[in-house]
Design an enzyme around this catalytic site. Structure first.
Site, PDB file in Angstrom:
ATOM      1  N   ASP A  43      -9.623   2.569   2.461  1.00 47.16           N
ATOM      2  CA  ASP A  43      -9.559   2.031   3.827  1.00 47.16           C
ATOM      3  C   ASP A  43     -10.069   3.024   4.872  1.00 47.16           C
ATOM      4  O   ASP A  43     -10.788   2.649   5.794  1.00 47.16           O
ATOM      5  CB  ASP A  43      -8.104   1.688   4.201  1.00 47.16           C
ATOM      6  CG  ASP A  43      -7.619   0.417   3.524  1.00 47.16           C
ATOM      7  OD1 ASP A  43      -8.438  -0.477   3.277  1.00 47.16           O
ATOM      8  OD2 ASP A  43      -6.397   0.317   3.265  1.00 47.16           O
ATOM      9  N   LYS A  52       0.818  -1.221   0.000  1.00 47.74           N
ATOM     10  CA  LYS A  52       0.000   0.000   0.000  1.00 47.74           C
ATOM     11  C   LYS A  52       0.849   1.267   0.000  1.00 47.74           C
ATOM     12  O   LYS A  52       0.504   2.242  -0.644  1.00 47.74           O
ATOM     13  CB  LYS A  52      -0.918   0.015   1.226  1.00 47.74           C
ATOM     14  CG  LYS A  52      -1.995  -1.049   1.195  1.00 47.74           C
ATOM     15  CD  LYS A  52      -2.883  -0.905   2.423  1.00 47.74           C
ATOM     16  CE  LYS A  52      -3.843  -2.069   2.520  1.00 47.74           C
ATOM     17  NZ  LYS A  52      -4.825  -1.891   3.591  1.00 47.74           N
TER      18      LYS A  52
END
Ligand code: NAP
Length: 276
Positions: free
Chosen positions: A103, A47
């Site tokens: 997220d 990420k």
């Protein structure tokens, strides 16, 4: 959950998992671009690595400094970037990868929908300052909480997140260590609870679960961690991290398709896969 959603939307797509070594991430992304995948999700440690490897970053990825969703886009005749799957007749003259982060919003959505909690004006204790804990701390602070307490095994990591929050959100009171008195929310973002014999992720000498109204554990397997069990016994409202996983996936699907995600189909598929 993605394949169940893809079927429900009637798309001739398929969601697959690939294991990619961090040193091969750049090559893997170039391959996905060359093969014109619709999009990708990334998990740790990719990420943050992907931040420097994509062609464009959505504001969500810039804000949370992590990319968990990628959309492959093509440039049309009018030099507009569109999702690659929209190019059914004429091929694009250029292809790029745009990075998003779904997220952070998923944490707040899960707190709202699964734990019935609105963060504004609340006192929050956050346990853990790793990848998920860092994003959660910044996101929670951005929701105008009154006070945020950060606790982490390695205090320097919590301190650097606190410094970042002070820069970005000067109105939020942020402290390192356990709170005195009650909090509206205690959230576990450590990995303690994944293994059956893990201790609780908090120091019971310094903080009693009776001080928390709601306890949220980002862990979703097992469905009930020792922390959630203890929190229920202490009379707290509880929720696990399944909603976080679900909502980040639902938002990713919306980024790829441009259509509302069939969230309930995804929730049922996720539950069936994870809990049997
Ligand atoms: P990470 O970056 O590796 O961070 C791990 C965190 O746990 C750090 O704060 C670490 O403290 C702490 N920790 C690990 N072992 C510990 C121990 N023995 N004692 C005390 N603290 C310990 O991992 P992450 O990606 O942030 O994930 C953290 C948790 O969130 C995991 O349980 C993961 O399953 C969960 N998660 C859930 C979702 C979801 O969708 N529901 C998404 C992402 C993550 P140090 O900083 O001191 O190492």
């Amino acid at each position: 959950m993605q394949n169940a959603a893809i079927a429900a939307l009637g798309l001739n797509w398929c969601y697959l998992a690939f294991e990619v070594r961090p040193e091969e991430l750049r090559a893997a992304l170039a391959g996905a671009r060359a093969m014109q995948f619709v999009g990708l999700n990334l998990t740790v440690p990719h990420k943050s690595l992907a931040m420097d490897m994509v062609d464009a970053l959505d504001e969500s990825a810039r804000t949370w400094r992590a990319v968990n969703t990628l959309r492959v886009e093509g440039r049309d005749r009018n030099r507009a970037w569109l999702p690659i799957h929209q190019f059914t007749h004429e091929p694009p003259d250029k292809v790029r990868l745009q990075g998003f982060n779904t997220d952070a919003d998923a944490i707040v959505r899960s707190l709202r929908e699964d734990a019935g909690l609105e963060l504004r004006g609340k006192r929050v204790l956050l346990l853990g300052a790793g990848g998920a804990g860092g994003v959660a701390a910044l996101k929670v602070a951005s929701e105008d909480v009154a006070e945020l307490f950060l606790v982490n095994r390695t205090p320097s990591k919590a301190a650097s997140i606190a410094a970042e929050i002070r820069r970005r959100h000067p109105n939020v009171r942020i402290q390192l260590g356990y709170p005195r008195g009650e909090v509206d929310l205690a959230m576990n973002a450590t990995s303690l609870g994944l293994a059956p014999n893990d201790p609780l992720p908090l120091d019971e000498q310094q903080f009693s679960l009776r001080q928390a109204r709601t306890v949220y554990d980002m862990i979703y397997r097992p469905a009930e961690t020792p922390l959630l069990r203890a929190a229920k016994a202490a009379g707290c409202r509880t929720a696990n991290g399944l909603g976080m996983l679900l909502y980040q996936g639902a938002k990713a699907l919306e980024i790829w398709t441009g259509r509302p995600a069939p969230v309930e189909v995804m929730r049922q598929a996720l539950k069936k896969n994870i809990y049997g």
